[in-house]
Scaffold this motif. Structure first.
Motif, PDB file in Angstrom:
ATOM      1  N   ALA C  27       5.195  43.641  41.412  1.00  0.00           N
ATOM      2  CA  ALA C  27       6.085  43.857  42.559  1.00  0.00           C
ATOM      3  C   ALA C  27       6.676  45.258  42.521  1.00  0.00           C
ATOM      4  O   ALA C  27       6.694  45.980  43.523  1.00  0.00           O
ATOM      5  N   VAL C  28       7.122  45.649  41.327  1.00  0.00           N
ATOM      6  CA  VAL C  28       7.717  46.982  41.191  1.00  0.00           C
ATOM      7  C   VAL C  28       6.674  48.047  41.503  1.00  0.00           C
ATOM      8  O   VAL C  28       6.934  49.007  42.236  1.00  0.00           O
ATOM      9  N   PHE C  29       5.480  47.837  40.969  1.00  0.00           N
ATOM     10  CA  PHE C  29       4.410  48.802  41.213  1.00  0.00           C
ATOM     11  C   PHE C  29       4.138  48.949  42.715  1.00  0.00           C
ATOM     12  O   PHE C  29       4.064  50.050  43.257  1.00  0.00           O
ATOM     13  N   TYR C  30       4.036  47.804  43.401  1.00  0.00           N
ATOM     14  CA  TYR C  30       3.720  47.873  44.824  1.00  0.00           C
ATOM     15  C   TYR C  30       4.859  48.457  45.644  1.00  0.00           C
ATOM     16  O   TYR C  30       4.634  49.212  46.585  1.00  0.00           O
ATOM     17  N   LEU C  31       6.090  48.118  45.252  1.00  0.00           N
ATOM     18  CA  LEU C  31       7.222  48.678  45.999  1.00  0.00           C
ATOM     19  C   LEU C  31       7.274  50.183  45.833  1.00  0.00           C
ATOM     20  O   LEU C  31       7.539  50.923  46.785  1.00  0.00           O
ATOM     21  N   THR C  32       7.010  50.662  44.612  1.00  0.00           N
ATOM     22  CA  THR C  32       7.012  52.106  44.377  1.00  0.00           C
ATOM     23  C   THR C  32       5.913  52.769  45.197  1.00  0.00           C
ATOM     24  O   THR C  32       6.130  53.768  45.881  1.00  0.00           O
ATOM     25  N   LEU C  33       4.728  52.140  45.112  1.00  0.00           N
ATOM     26  CA  LEU C  33       3.599  52.669  45.864  1.00  0.00           C
ATOM     27  C   LEU C  33       3.941  52.743  47.345  1.00  0.00           C
ATOM     28  O   LEU C  33       3.690  53.741  48.026  1.00  0.00           O
ATOM     29  N   PHE C  34       4.571  51.662  47.809  1.00  0.00           N
ATOM     30  CA  PHE C  34       4.965  51.549  49.210  1.00  0.00           C
ATOM     31  C   PHE C  34       5.864  52.712  49.626  1.00  0.00           C
ATOM     32  O   PHE C  34       5.617  53.409  50.609  1.00  0.00           O
ATOM     33  N   ALA C  35       6.894  52.933  48.786  1.00  0.00           N
ATOM     34  CA  ALA C  35       7.841  53.997  49.119  1.00  0.00           C
ATOM     35  C   ALA C  35       7.160  55.359  49.076  1.00  0.00           C
ATOM     36  O   ALA C  35       7.332  56.187  49.969  1.00  0.00           O
ATOM     37  N   VAL C  36       6.342  55.553  48.031  1.00  0.00           N
ATOM     38  CA  VAL C  36       5.711  56.869  47.880  1.00  0.00           C
ATOM     39  C   VAL C  36       4.752  57.128  49.036  1.00  0.00           C
ATOM     40  O   VAL C  36       4.766  58.202  49.648  1.00  0.00           O
ATOM     41  N   GLY C  38       4.762  55.768  51.989  1.00  0.00           N
ATOM     42  CA  GLY C  38       5.526  55.939  53.235  1.00  0.00           C
ATOM     43  C   GLY C  38       6.088  57.341  53.342  1.00  0.00           C
ATOM     44  O   GLY C  38       5.882  58.046  54.320  1.00  0.00           O
ATOM     45  N   LEU C  39       6.757  57.763  52.249  1.00  0.00           N
ATOM     46  CA  LEU C  39       7.433  59.059  52.322  1.00  0.00           C
ATOM     47  C   LEU C  39       6.432  60.203  52.434  1.00  0.00           C
ATOM     48  O   LEU C  39       6.607  61.126  53.221  1.00  0.00           O
ATOM     49  N   TYR C  40       5.360  60.119  51.653  1.00  0.00           N
ATOM     50  CA  TYR C  40       4.450  61.262  51.680  1.00  0.00           C
ATOM     51  C   TYR C  40       3.559  61.278  52.905  1.00  0.00           C
ATOM     52  O   TYR C  40       3.090  62.344  53.331  1.00  0.00           O
ATOM     53  N   LEU C  41       3.375  60.099  53.523  1.00  0.00           N
ATOM     54  CA  LEU C  41       2.671  60.137  54.811  1.00  0.00           C
ATOM     55  C   LEU C  41       3.525  60.807  55.876  1.00  0.00           C
ATOM     56  O   LEU C  41       3.019  61.529  56.738  1.00  0.00           O
ATOM     57  N   LYS C 247      18.118  50.888  58.579  1.00  0.00           N
ATOM     58  CA  LYS C 247      17.369  49.949  59.432  1.00  0.00           C
ATOM     59  C   LYS C 247      16.345  50.707  60.258  1.00  0.00           C
ATOM     60  O   LYS C 247      15.218  50.254  60.453  1.00  0.00           O
ATOM     61  N   PHE C 248      16.764  51.868  60.732  1.00  0.00           N
ATOM     62  CA  PHE C 248      15.801  52.704  61.453  1.00  0.00           C
ATOM     63  C   PHE C 248      14.694  53.146  60.509  1.00  0.00           C
ATOM     64  O   PHE C 248      13.519  53.153  60.854  1.00  0.00           O
ATOM     65  N   ALA C 249      15.097  53.507  59.280  1.00  0.00           N
ATOM     66  CA  ALA C 249      14.110  53.988  58.309  1.00  0.00           C
ATOM     67  C   ALA C 249      13.051  52.924  58.034  1.00  0.00           C
ATOM     68  O   ALA C 249      11.886  53.246  57.816  1.00  0.00           O
ATOM     69  N   TYR C 250      13.456  51.651  58.035  1.00  0.00           N
ATOM     70  CA  TYR C 250      12.486  50.583  57.825  1.00  0.00           C
ATOM     71  C   TYR C 250      11.415  50.604  58.917  1.00  0.00           C
ATOM     72  O   TYR C 250      10.227  50.515  58.640  1.00  0.00           O
ATOM     73  N   PHE C 251      11.862  50.710  60.163  1.00  0.00           N
ATOM     74  CA  PHE C 251      10.884  50.772  61.257  1.00  0.00           C
ATOM     75  C   PHE C 251       9.975  51.985  61.083  1.00  0.00           C
ATOM     76  O   PHE C 251       8.771  51.920  61.281  1.00  0.00           O
ATOM     77  N   PHE C 252      10.612  53.078  60.715  1.00  0.00           N
ATOM     78  CA  PHE C 252       9.899  54.345  60.613  1.00  0.00           C
ATOM     79  C   PHE C 252       8.857  54.282  59.502  1.00  0.00           C
ATOM     80  O   PHE C 252       7.690  54.635  59.688  1.00  0.00           O
ATOM     81  N   LEU C 253       9.289  53.754  58.340  1.00  0.00           N
ATOM     82  CA  LEU C 253       8.377  53.646  57.208  1.00  0.00           C
ATOM     83  C   LEU C 253       7.252  52.667  57.524  1.00  0.00           C
ATOM     84  O   LEU C 253       6.087  52.922  57.228  1.00  0.00           O
ATOM     85  N   GLU C 255       5.888  52.032  60.248  1.00  0.00           N
ATOM     86  CA  GLU C 255       4.865  52.638  61.107  1.00  0.00           C
ATOM     87  C   GLU C 255       3.840  53.364  60.255  1.00  0.00           C
ATOM     88  O   GLU C 255       2.631  53.246  60.460  1.00  0.00           O
ATOM     89  N   PHE C 256       4.328  54.086  59.248  1.00  0.00           N
ATOM     90  CA  PHE C 256       3.397  54.859  58.426  1.00  0.00           C
ATOM     91  C   PHE C 256       2.610  53.969  57.487  1.00  0.00           C
ATOM     92  O   PHE C 256       1.438  54.204  57.224  1.00  0.00           O
ATOM     93  N   ILE C 257       3.283  52.915  56.969  1.00  0.00           N
ATOM     94  CA  ILE C 257       2.554  51.985  56.101  1.00  0.00           C
ATOM     95  C   ILE C 257       1.462  51.285  56.912  1.00  0.00           C
ATOM     96  O   ILE C 257       0.336  51.103  56.435  1.00  0.00           O
ATOM     97  N   ASN C 258       1.801  50.915  58.142  1.00  0.00           N
ATOM     98  CA  ASN C 258       0.785  50.268  58.980  1.00  0.00           C
ATOM     99  C   ASN C 258      -0.398  51.189  59.212  1.00  0.00           C
ATOM    100  O   ASN C 258      -1.543  50.755  59.235  1.00  0.00           O
ATOM    101  N   MET C 259      -0.084  52.456  59.384  1.00  0.00           N
ATOM    102  CA  MET C 259      -1.162  53.424  59.563  1.00  0.00           C
ATOM    103  C   MET C 259      -2.025  53.459  58.302  1.00  0.00           C
ATOM    104  O   MET C 259      -3.255  53.473  58.368  1.00  0.00           O
ATOM    105  N   PHE C 260      -1.362  53.416  57.150  1.00  0.00           N
ATOM    106  CA  PHE C 260      -2.090  53.399  55.882  1.00  0.00           C
ATOM    107  C   PHE C 260      -2.952  52.140  55.790  1.00  0.00           C
ATOM    108  O   PHE C 260      -4.109  52.194  55.352  1.00  0.00           O
TER     109      PHE C 260
END
Lengths: 374, 153, 347
Positions: C27-36, C38-41, C247-253, C255-260
């Motif tokens: 879980a930690v691995f995936y959450l980190t991956l998720f954040a990274v 999202g942010l780098y996209l 909350k906005f950041a969640y929507f924003f992130l 969008e990028f995760i979905n693109m990924f």
């Protein structure tokens, strides 16, 4: 609810109001439209104006004519030089002052540069409004060059204040001719990019073709002018019909498209940029020698009477009406703004369309709100 | 048509008009306010005149009277005239609307109502265009007083 | 490496504790991956946009602006959460989580390398489609509960759009499933390891399916030219007009995760996932995630290219495109693919 109780009333739809503006990205400043919408379809539009009303006409009644020229910069700030030109022409006409050919030619060149600058900005914003964000930056790349030319010669980039009754504030900068020629070479190469990025895009064509149609008859009745009128096939170019400055000496075509939709208004502006370049090219090498201003009295007093002069700004026909009683201030001064009439026709053009159509059509009208509100 | 020809032609339509050319490049016609709408319709519908373009509409306060000035042009013939109408009633000035002749008059009449208080009969939606609905007075009138915002030098 | 950790965990702990720890680690691995990701996209998008627009893009925070999005995220986290008083509080707060959780769940089945796949179920493709369409409920909730007309219009557009384009995404993937005969993502890749990438195996119908998938996938992620949900020149910010801060950041992130996710699906199904082209580096395991990343970034770049060049469609044109062009073409394509397989014309 049992099946037989379901009537048409159960699925009743309701129209609702949406406030578009005064803070909305598509209304270009502080225009507020009160939309009546049924789902996505627009039923009625009621503009609510006055958010940037500065009562310029009332201020004019207090100011001297030299001061009025500078006030007009703030009306249609994208064609500020042309606004100045209009007031100067009216004052010169009333004083029966003949400016030198040099002044006429320089004024014409700067008018046309202003028109190109205004149209490039419009193009960028038009792209943004239909969702293509890159256009904005391409447009600013080219507009920046013109603004640099203005900064060098006039001392300001947007509100130039270069005209005074009787001539020009200063002579052109020594670099002016060279810089303008550089710009023309640059822009002749870059303008086709505008077509390849936006005009020829299938989605853009679909978004604008057949959208926001204004018929020839309506165009005249609504008194629209400028590219909006010429997109409906209605020849309204003041530069041709009531020629002023050096426009009678140059060779250029009035661009006419007959479809009356958003795309044809778009094409008119693109073609007008080519025509403007043509005009500048004819004049830039032939700026005659002469004085840059005819001396006027420190306090200009217009003779008693009524004076009217119209010019073609980037948005259409700007009229200046001065009613003078022979004092140093005008008794009544009225600016016929092109934007007000063009906005008047908006309801006719978009009712029945979608919200997306409204945005595209409004972008094609090229509204500058301070010009409407004055 | 030249101004002279225009004058003859328009006089043949309505002979109660007053023509001047004094201190103006256009032919000026002053019309009685009751005849305004009729004259405008005639000016537009007559094929020789066909004034189909109302390019400027100005409200003006003459001091005693309030007036409206219509600048007209014909797209076909490219001649221009000026029609003027005045009303002496400053309390409740009413004129006929010309929105059914030229649609562009709609916003212009709203503007004139806003700044001069001239009401227009048969206007589809007459209200203040720029100022707020609860604004007191009509700012472009010469007797308008606003102690807060207008500095008198 | 994963196996070593697994064995070590089970050797030092009782079985239940080891599985629990393992789950937490994953879980930690995936959450980190998720954040990274999202942010780098976000950073990549800004850099790509800048490149298209002759700008420099973020270049102040860190080398080449690498920490720019970190700083942005920090700002968003520390920002006050404002909201409307008239909003439906419960749904309004629920919506961002809906969007972000579905994006996270969808990531679990994607095979990043041969061994890094959290959840290898035999209905992988089906699971991905099912989960990714739940995200739209979050958008609908957000738009509806904000009590804002722009949000509502945006949400309704989103509903209409996702329901329509879901079909095309599903059918175009189904075309490829015909070719492999399995829905399990690891098996799909195993198939490609043996017979070559599916886009080559299926040649013409596969290329058609890929193009449809890209169009529909872009529409699924609500990106330009299908960004009618946000359409900033029409609706302000669309469905997330009333959201702020995290909350906005969640929507924003999201969008990028979905693109990924869309890009990952495209890579897995059409371009052989973590496989190297023509098996040139088949034995080298550490190159697998790199190949995967390179392909995904390529597809994401394509989607960004769309966004920074195309204007936006209108709502009726959007629906027309799906129901009148893409759907019939898709159905026809399935039949063509079936014929190709029946006649053995695959490469």
């Amino acid at each position: 609810m049992t099946k037989d109780k379901i009537t048409n009333d159960s699925f009743k739809t309701q129209e609702y109001f949406v406030n578009m503006g005064p803070q909305h990205p598509a209304t270009h400043g502080v225009l507020r439209l009160i939309l009546t919408i049924d789902g996505e379809i627009i039923k009625n539009i009621e503009p609510d104006l006055g958010y940037i009303h500065r009562s310029i006409e009332k201020m004019c009644e207090r100011d001297s004519y030299q001061q009025i020229v500078h006030l007009t910069d703030r009306m249609d700030y994208l064609s500020s030089h042309i606004n100045n030109h209009a007031v100067c022409l009216t004052v010169e006409k009333s004083l029966e002052l003949e400016v030198t050919d040099r002044v006429k030619v320089i004024r014409t060149i700067i008018d046309e540069l202003t028109r190109i600058a205004s149209h490039t900005l419009w193009w960028g914003v038009m792209g943004m409004d239909v969702g293509a964000l890159t256009t904005y930056f391409l447009a600013f790349r080219d507009r920046e060059m013109i603004n640099d030319i203005f900064e060098e010669t006039c001392g300001a980039r947007l509100t130039m204040n270069y005209n005074i009754p009787g001539g020009l504030m200063n002579d052109i900068h020594p670099n002016f001719i060279k810089r303008v020629k550089e710009f023309l070479v640059h822009f002749r190469k870059k303008l086709p990019e505008y077509d390849s990025l936006l005009t020829n895009n299938v989605i853009f064509q679909k978004r604008t073709k057949g959208v926001g149609i204004l018929s020839y008859k309506d165009a005249i009745s609504y008194g629209v002018s400028g590219p909006v009128a010429r997109g409906s096939g209605y020849s309204s170019d003041v530069r041709k019909i009531h020629s002023y400055a050096a426009y009678d000496k140059v060779n250029f075509d009035e661009v006419l498209f007959t479809e009356g939709d958003t795309l044809s208004r778009y094409k008119v502006r693109i073609a007008e940029m080519w025509e403007s370049m043509k005009i500048i090219e004819q004049l830039i090498d032939n700026i005659p020698e002469g004085d840059i201003s005819v001396p006027t009295k420190a306090v200009i007093k217009l003779p008693k009477g009524e004076f009217y002069q119209k010019v073609e700004t980037a948005r259409g026909e700007l009229g200046v009406y001065i009613n003078s009683t022979g004092t140093k201030n005008p008794y009544r001064m009225k600016f016929r703004s092109p934007g007000l009439s063009n906005l008047n026709a908006l309801n006719q053009m978009v009712v029945g369309g979608k919200i997306g159509d409204l945005v595209a059509t409004m972008a094609s009208l090229d509204i500058v709100v301070p010009d409407i509100d004055r | 048509m030249t101004n002279e020809e225009l004058q003859n032609k328009i006089a043949s339509i309505n002979n109660s008009l007053e023509f001047t050319e004094e201190a103006s490049e256009f032919l000026n016609i002053t019309v009685n306010k009751d005849d305004l709408h009729k004259l405008c319709t005639d000016l537009k519908s007559d094929t020789d005149l066909s004034f189909d373009y109302l390019f400027c509409m100005t409200g003006i306060d003459y001091g005693k009277e309030l007036g409206v000035i219509y600048h007209l042009e014909s797209i076909k013939h490219r001649h221009q005239i000026v029609v003027k109408v005045k009303t002496e009633d400053r309390e409740n000035p009413v004129l006929d609307s010309v929105t059914d002749v030229w649609k562009t008059a709609e916003f212009n009449e709203m503007e004139i109502f806003d700044f001069f208080g001239v009401k227009f009969n048969n206007h589809p939606n007459l209200k203040r265009l720029f100022l707020t609905p609860d604004w007191n007075g009509f700012p472009l009138r010469k007797d308008y007083v606003d102690v807060d915002n207008i500095v008198i030098k | 490496m994963i196996k070593t950790i697994h064995d070590w965990l089970f050797s030092v702990m009782p079985e239940w504790a080891a599985s629990l720890t393992e789950m937490v680690l994953i879980a930690v691995f995936y959450l980190t991956l998720f954040a990274v990701i999202g942010l780098y996209l976000v950073l990549l998008e800004r850099k790509v946009a800048a490149w298209f627009q002759m700008r420099k893009g973020p270049n102040r925070v860190g080398p080449w602006g690498l920490f720019q999005t970190m700083a942005d995220a920090l700002k968003l986290v520390t920002k006050e959460l404002t909201g409307t008083t008239k909003a439906d509080k419960f749904l309004y707060n629920l919506a961002p989580y809906f969007v972000i959780v579905t994006a996270l769940v969808a990531m679990s089945v994607i095979p990043f390398t041969q061994s890094v796949q959290a959840f290898d179920i035999n209905i992988g493709v089906f699971f991905l489609l099912a989960v990714s369409s739940i995200g739209v409920i979050g958008i609908l909730l957000g738009g509806w509960s904000s009590n804002n007309k722009y949000s509502l219009i945006g949400a309704m557009r989103s509903g209409v759009q996702t329901i329509s384009y879901e079909l095309s995404v599903g059918l175009s993937l189904l075309t490829m499933v015909l070719l492999t005969g399995t829905l399990q993502l690891s098996e799909i890749i195993a198939n490609q390891q043996e017979h070559g990438w599916l886009i080559l195996q299926g040649h013409i119908p596969a290329i058609i399916a890929f193009m449809i998938f890209m169009i529909a996938g872009t529409a699924e992620t609500n990106r330009a030219p299908f960004d009618l949900v946000e359409a900033e020149s029409e609706l302000g910010a669309g469905f997330h007009t009333e959201y702020s801060g995290m909350k906005f950041a969640y929507f924003f992130l999201a969008e990028f995760i979905n693109m990924f996710i869309i890009a990952s699906i495209a890579v897995t199904i059409f371009f052989g996932g973590w496989l190297s082209p023509f098996g040139i580096t088949e034995g080298i395991i550490w190159l697998q995630p790199i190949w995967f990343t390179v392909k995904v970034v390529g597809i994401i770049f394509l989607m960004m290219w769309f966004r920074w060049t195309f204007p936006r469609l209108r709502i009726d044109q959007l629906l027309k495109l799906e129901w009148k062009y893409l759907l019939p073409l898709n159905l026809m394509n399935i039949v063509i693919m079936a014929i190709v397989i029946w006649l053995g014309w695959t490469i």
